[in-house]
Write a protein that holds these residues in place. Structure first.
Motif, PDB file in Angstrom:
ATOM      1  N   GLN A 142      -3.233   1.284  -5.542  1.00  0.00           N
ATOM      2  CA  GLN A 142      -2.826   1.863  -6.818  1.00  0.00           C
ATOM      3  C   GLN A 142      -3.206   0.962  -7.991  1.00  0.00           C
ATOM      4  OE1 GLN A 142      -1.588   4.807  -7.635  1.00  0.00           O
ATOM      5  NE2 GLN A 142      -1.781   5.462  -5.510  1.00  0.00           N
ATOM      6  N   ALA A 143      -3.149  -0.355  -7.781  1.00  0.00           N
ATOM      7  CA  ALA A 143      -3.567  -1.276  -8.839  1.00  0.00           C
ATOM      8  C   ALA A 143      -5.059  -1.131  -9.106  1.00  0.00           C
ATOM      9  CB  ALA A 143      -3.232  -2.713  -8.445  1.00  0.00           C
ATOM     10  N   GLU A 144      -5.850  -0.972  -8.055  1.00  0.00           N
ATOM     11  CA  GLU A 144      -7.289  -0.752  -8.252  1.00  0.00           C
ATOM     12  C   GLU A 144      -7.530   0.513  -9.074  1.00  0.00           C
ATOM     13  OE1 GLU A 144      -9.989  -1.661  -4.831  1.00  0.00           O
ATOM     14  OE2 GLU A 144      -8.121  -1.568  -3.697  1.00  0.00           O
ATOM     15  N   GLU A 177       0.817  -1.204   0.000  1.00  0.00           N
ATOM     16  CA  GLU A 177       0.000   0.000   0.000  1.00  0.00           C
ATOM     17  C   GLU A 177       0.856   1.261   0.000  1.00  0.00           C
ATOM     18  OE1 GLU A 177      -2.943   0.011  -0.719  1.00  0.00           O
ATOM     19  OE2 GLU A 177      -3.600  -2.031  -0.317  1.00  0.00           O
ATOM     20  N   ALA A 178       2.068   1.184   0.555  1.00  0.00           N
ATOM     21  CA  ALA A 178       2.938   2.356   0.581  1.00  0.00           C
ATOM     22  C   ALA A 178       3.627   2.601  -0.760  1.00  0.00           C
ATOM     23  CB  ALA A 178       4.004   2.189   1.674  1.00  0.00           C
ATOM     24  N   ALA A 179       3.609   1.606  -1.637  1.00  0.00           N
ATOM     25  CA  ALA A 179       4.304   1.735  -2.923  1.00  0.00           C
ATOM     26  C   ALA A 179       3.597   2.761  -3.805  1.00  0.00           C
ATOM     27  CB  ALA A 179       4.352   0.385  -3.634  1.00  0.00           C
ATOM     28  N   PRO A 180       4.351   3.624  -4.503  1.00  0.00           N
ATOM     29  CA  PRO A 180       3.710   4.616  -5.388  1.00  0.00           C
ATOM     30  C   PRO A 180       3.166   3.998  -6.668  1.00  0.00           C
ATOM     31  CG  PRO A 180       6.100   4.745  -5.559  1.00  0.00           C
ATOM     32  CD  PRO A 180       5.811   3.754  -4.476  1.00  0.00           C
ATOM     33  N   ASP A 181       3.616   2.777  -7.008  1.00  0.00           N
ATOM     34  CA  ASP A 181       3.163   2.111  -8.224  1.00  0.00           C
ATOM     35  C   ASP A 181       2.119   1.055  -7.891  1.00  0.00           C
ATOM     36  OD1 ASP A 181       5.026   3.532  -9.803  1.00  0.00           O
ATOM     37  OD2 ASP A 181       6.599   2.118  -9.250  1.00  0.00           O
ATOM     38  N   ALA A 182       1.467   0.567  -8.939  1.00  0.00           N
ATOM     39  CA  ALA A 182       0.557  -0.555  -8.756  1.00  0.00           C
ATOM     40  C   ALA A 182       1.384  -1.807  -8.458  1.00  0.00           C
ATOM     41  CB  ALA A 182      -0.275  -0.774 -10.023  1.00  0.00           C
ATOM     42  N   MET A 183       0.986  -2.576  -7.441  1.00  0.00           N
ATOM     43  CA  MET A 183       1.690  -3.795  -7.047  1.00  0.00           C
ATOM     44  C   MET A 183       0.714  -4.965  -7.135  1.00  0.00           C
ATOM     45  SD  MET A 183       4.727  -2.649  -6.303  1.00  0.00           S
ATOM     46  CE  MET A 183       5.466  -4.032  -5.442  1.00  0.00           C
ATOM     47  N   ALA A 196       4.873  -8.093  -9.150  1.00  0.00           N
ATOM     48  CA  ALA A 196       5.028  -7.209 -10.305  1.00  0.00           C
ATOM     49  C   ALA A 196       4.726  -5.779  -9.874  1.00  0.00           C
ATOM     50  CB  ALA A 196       4.102  -7.636 -11.440  1.00  0.00           C
ATOM     51  N   ALA A 197       5.726  -4.890  -9.973  1.00  0.00           N
ATOM     52  CA  ALA A 197       5.510  -3.456  -9.752  1.00  0.00           C
ATOM     53  C   ALA A 197       5.176  -2.841 -11.102  1.00  0.00           C
ATOM     54  CB  ALA A 197       6.759  -2.802  -9.160  1.00  0.00           C
TER      55      ALA A 197
END
Length: 847
Positions: A388-390, A367-373, A468-469
């Motif tokens: 971010q993925a959502e 959740e802290a990642a700036p990209d979709a994970m 996958a980022a």
């Protein structure tokens, strides 16, 4: 009595066994705590190694940036950061070597890394020597040979290999710790349950024996009392067993009959699957399977396999009461009696997407990642994803968990994992680690967009998963397209500039930057392109482009061209530093862009601070300097009057009689003389500012204000200004000097007006009986906080001469007068919201 003794021995043996089992369970729990602490220690160690490797990369980039700056400019000032970066490289090399003493494989890589670092530094030294001896062209030719680039690429490659090895070890250590903790948890559950069951069985045995003996014996009262004690113990045992199962929140635990009908239900099952006990007991467990699995008879098949082997484990998609799906790890066990007859089944299951194992370790990180994970299992199904993925793909989380990853990445994902039939997925994945894979993502609405994927393996108790980022690179692709168009005519100019250069589009997004911008703000280029410029200039950039609602961005920008805007920049590490920005427009096919030349003015600010200290020290000789200024200004007036008189006479007699150039030159001379006379008058006023030995007397400050307004009558009428005041006090001071303070403050309030009609209000309040605080409030342009001190310095102006007339002396005069009269002066203001100038005068004896 003998029967009673035997019964007591049985009870003691049963409860002794239960206590022994609980002691074993306690030992296992302690072992689990030790494993958890050891795992945490290794996680911290790995992060420390990775951070030092990243710092080593940044230090080497600092060497290269300083080298480039010296080559471009030839300035020796670049040598100090160059030497500091070399020391940092050596320091981080030593730190990494010490941190990896436990890893022979990492140690074997370090000599090659240190050799490449030394080669890169030696190459930089050679290029800088060429720049000194033979000039820019010779140094540029050496750089174009490619040796430095090859050395840098090799250095970065080894650093990435070291980082990847640390990440691999982290994954292995986490996986091993997870397996041990899972084993500990299962042992805890089964051990505790077994101990309680033994205790319960002992209780039932006591109850049975006690009942038989009661039929034979005549002492009914003793029999009833003994039976009551056993029944209480039995109920207590069963209650503890039930509380134990309900206390397990991370696992769904329930029992089924041979047909799969649910007969018991714990609190963990209610939390995970969404059913209360009264809603599910008596129903078939097949309701937890997806409809497609039910259609092909998967629930019945699972029970047959469990009955045949006694135990069955699997991962699969399960369905909650609300219809949402989740990935579960499930263990089925066949329950048989002493004769071997099947009595039913038990199920232990946990939610792999939201359990503590995955949640505590990975959820916060995702959740802290700036990209979709997105985390994918070996079957290509999505196990975990973040917010971010959502957002990027337009799905709700429940719509993606358990679905195939090809629904959102239809082409290329699996192909990049398994490029041909000769490599396993693990081998192909290992080759992709650390590399950006550019593919196309597909949103829920069917639209495609360009993405970049970074793959990494993740070992778990359920096997190797793939993390996958996913980064949306639409903005970067547009920027690259734009960059390609501008490359030939603009890139060279940006990189050659000694200052940080940032190009921003109309949406406030960065589309271009140079290496100096990377160096000053601490980001890599790909971390800034496409991001908002407010990430690095959090306050003031947009405000200076659009100063008020009456001007367009283009008009505001045009006014700022050629002027230095002082703001604060923010580095990647969160630290702020003072900057000066020069803005210029840049027309392109996409519209007007803004080019910002950004200069770090920390050194200048330090110098200004030092200068202010020196000014304080020079105040001791201020009287002599003022006398000199007065005499000099006075002596200048006489020859200047003569020059002004003759130029005005020339203008009167010869304007229109000579050619147009002569008329223009004469007009310039007249204007210059007039402005010089005004400047000398201001200097004389500054020299005379203060008491000049004049005795102070009781005066009306309201009369001093009226005198100032009389002098400003023409200015007030010309601007339709409204000047109001409260009742002002009598005060012991110099009335002439106080009137001059009011005249300058009210005059400035009218002069620096906004689009509205100027409104000025003067008031005074008493502060604790020791001084009067006067205030002059306006609704003008306002002043930004960084200029609050600067505006009171002689000749300091915030606006161009062509915008507002004046010499920058008025506020310096006010400050000098107020301080000479024993007070102080300051300002409170906000840009576009007006200003309030305050000054104090002491209350003297007799007031």
């Amino acid at each position: 009595m003998q029967n009673k003794s035997v019964l007591n021995r049985k009870v003691q043996l049963a409860f002794g066994s239960a206590i022994l089992i609980l002691l074993v369970v306690g030992a296992i729990s302690y072992r689990g705590m030790v494993v958890s602490r050891e795992s945490d220690r290794w996680v911290r160690h790995t992060h420390e190694v990775i951070e030092n490797l990243q710092d080593l990369l940044l230090a080497m980039e600092g060497v290269e940036s300083s080298e480039g700056g010296f080559v471009l400019t030839g300035k020796e000032s670049y040598l100090e950061p160059y030497r500091a970066s070399i020391l940092s490289v050596e320091q981080y090399e030593a730190t990494v070597r010490n941190l990896t003493l436990d890893n022979p494989q990492q140690q074997r890589q370090l000599p090659a890394l240190e050799k490449l670092a030394a080669q890169k530094i030696q190459f930089a030294q050679t290029v800088m020597s060429l720049r000194r001896a033979k000039g820019l062209e010779a140094a540029a030719n050496a750089i174009e040979s490619g040796l430095g680039q090859r050395t840098r690429d090799g250095f970065q490659g080894i650093v990435r290999e070291l980082q990847d090895e640390e990440l691999r070890l982290l994954v292995l250590r986490n996986g091993d710790a997870k397996r041990r903790l899972d084993q500990t948890k299962i042992a805890l559950i089964f051990g505790t349950v077994l101990g309680l069951l033994i205790a319960a069985a002992a209780g039932r045995s006591v109850q049975h024996e006690s009942t038989g003996r009661g039929l034979a014996e005549k002492h009914l009262a003793q029999m009833v009392g003994g039976r009551q004690l056993v029944e209480d113990a039995l109920r207590e045992s069963e209650e503890r067993y039930r509380m134990l199962l309900d206390g397990v929140q991370d696992y769904a635990i329930f029992m089924m009959d041979p047909r799969g009908q649910i007969v018991s239900w714990n609190a963990g099952a209610e939390r995970i699957k969404g059913y209360r006990a009264d809603q599910i007991i008596g129903h078939n467990f097949s309701c937890f399977f997806p409809p497609e699995d039910i259609e092909r008879g998967r629930p019945e098949e699972v029970l047959r396999m469990t009955a045949a082997s006694g135990r069955h484990e699997e991962q699969g998609i399960r369905v909650r009461k609300d219809g949402s799906r989740f990935l579960a790890g499930v263990t089925f066990t066949a329950l048989r009696d002493l004769a071997g007859n099947l009595r039913g089944f038990s199920e232990f299951s946990h939610d792999l997407s939201e359990s503590k194992e995955s949640g505590a370790k990975y959820r916060g990180l995702l959740e802290a990642a700036p990209d979709a994970m997105v985390v994918v299992n070996q079957g290509g199904e999505i196990v975990l994803l973040n917010l971010q993925a959502e957002k990027q793909f337009g799905y709700h989380r429940d719509e993606l968990v358990g679905q195939k990853v090809k629904n959102i990445i239809p082409e290329g994902f699996a192909e990049r994992l398994i490029a041909d039939g000769t490599r396993t997925a693990a081998e192909a994945l290992a080759q992709q680690i650390g590399t950006g894979i550019e593919l196309r993502g597909r949103r829920k609405d069917g639209s495609d967009f360009p993405i970049e994927i970074m793959l990494s393996p993740l070992e778990s108790a359920e096997g190797i998963l793939v993390t996958a980022a996913i980064r949306n690179i639409s903005v970067r692709k547009d920027a690259e397209k734009h960059l390609a168009q501008m490359e030939g005519r603009y890139r060279g100019l940006l990189e050659a500039a000694p200052d940080a250069m940032v190009v921003v589009n109309q949406g406030g997004e960065i589309v271009l930057l140079n290496v100096q911008a990377e160096k000053q703000f601490g980001y890599r280029r790909d971390e800034l392109v496409g991001q908002k410029v407010k990430n690095i200039i959090p306050e003031g950039f947009a405000e200076r482009l659009i100063a008020d609602g009456t001007r367009t961005a283009a008009e505001a920008l045009a006014q700022q061209i050629g002027t230095g805007i002082e703001l604060y920049g923010r580095r990647k590490d969160g630290s702020d530093f003072p900057i000066e920005i020069m803005l210029s427009p840049l027309e392109s096919a996409e519209g007007i862009l803004v080019t910002a030349a950004i200069r770090n003015i920390s050194v200048r600010k330090d110098a200004e601070k030092h200068l202010a200290q020196m000014v304080g020290e020079l105040k001791r000789s201020n009287d002599e300097l003022q006398q000199f200024a007065y005499v000099t200004s006075h002596d200048l007036q006489e020859p200047l009057r003569m020059v002004a008189s003759f130029t005005q006479l020339l203008a009167k007699r010869y304007t229109g009689r000579l050619d147009s150039d002569a008329d223009e030159f004469i007009a310039f001379a007249v204007d210059g003389c007039t402005r010089m006379q005004g400047l000398i008058q201001d200097l004389l006023a500054y020299s005379r500012a203060g008491t000049n030995g004049k005795a102070l007397r009781k005066i009306s400050s309201e009369n001093a204000l009226k005198e100032a307004l009389t002098n400003l009558r023409a200015t007030i009428e010309e601007n339709s200004a409204v000047v109001s005041h409260d009742s002002l006090p009598g005060i012991t001071t110099d009335d002439t000097q106080l009137a001059l303070v009011f005249q300058n403050l009210v005059g400035n309030a009218i002069k620096y007006r906004s689009a509205e009609v100027p409104h000025v209000h003067v008031s005074a309040t008493k502060n604790g009986g020791h001084e009067w605080i006067f205030s002059v409030r306006d609704n003008g342009l306002g002043i930004e906080p960084q200029y609050f001190e600067r505006i009171f310095i002689l000749f300091q102006r915030l606006h161009g001469q062509n915008e507002f007339e004046g010499s920058g002396i008025g506020l310096a005069i006010c400050k000098k007068i107020v301080e000479r009269l024993g007070g102080r002066i300051w300002v409170e203001s906000q840009s576009e919201k007006g200003s309030t100038f305050y000054f104090t005068l002491p209350e003297r004896d007799g007031q």
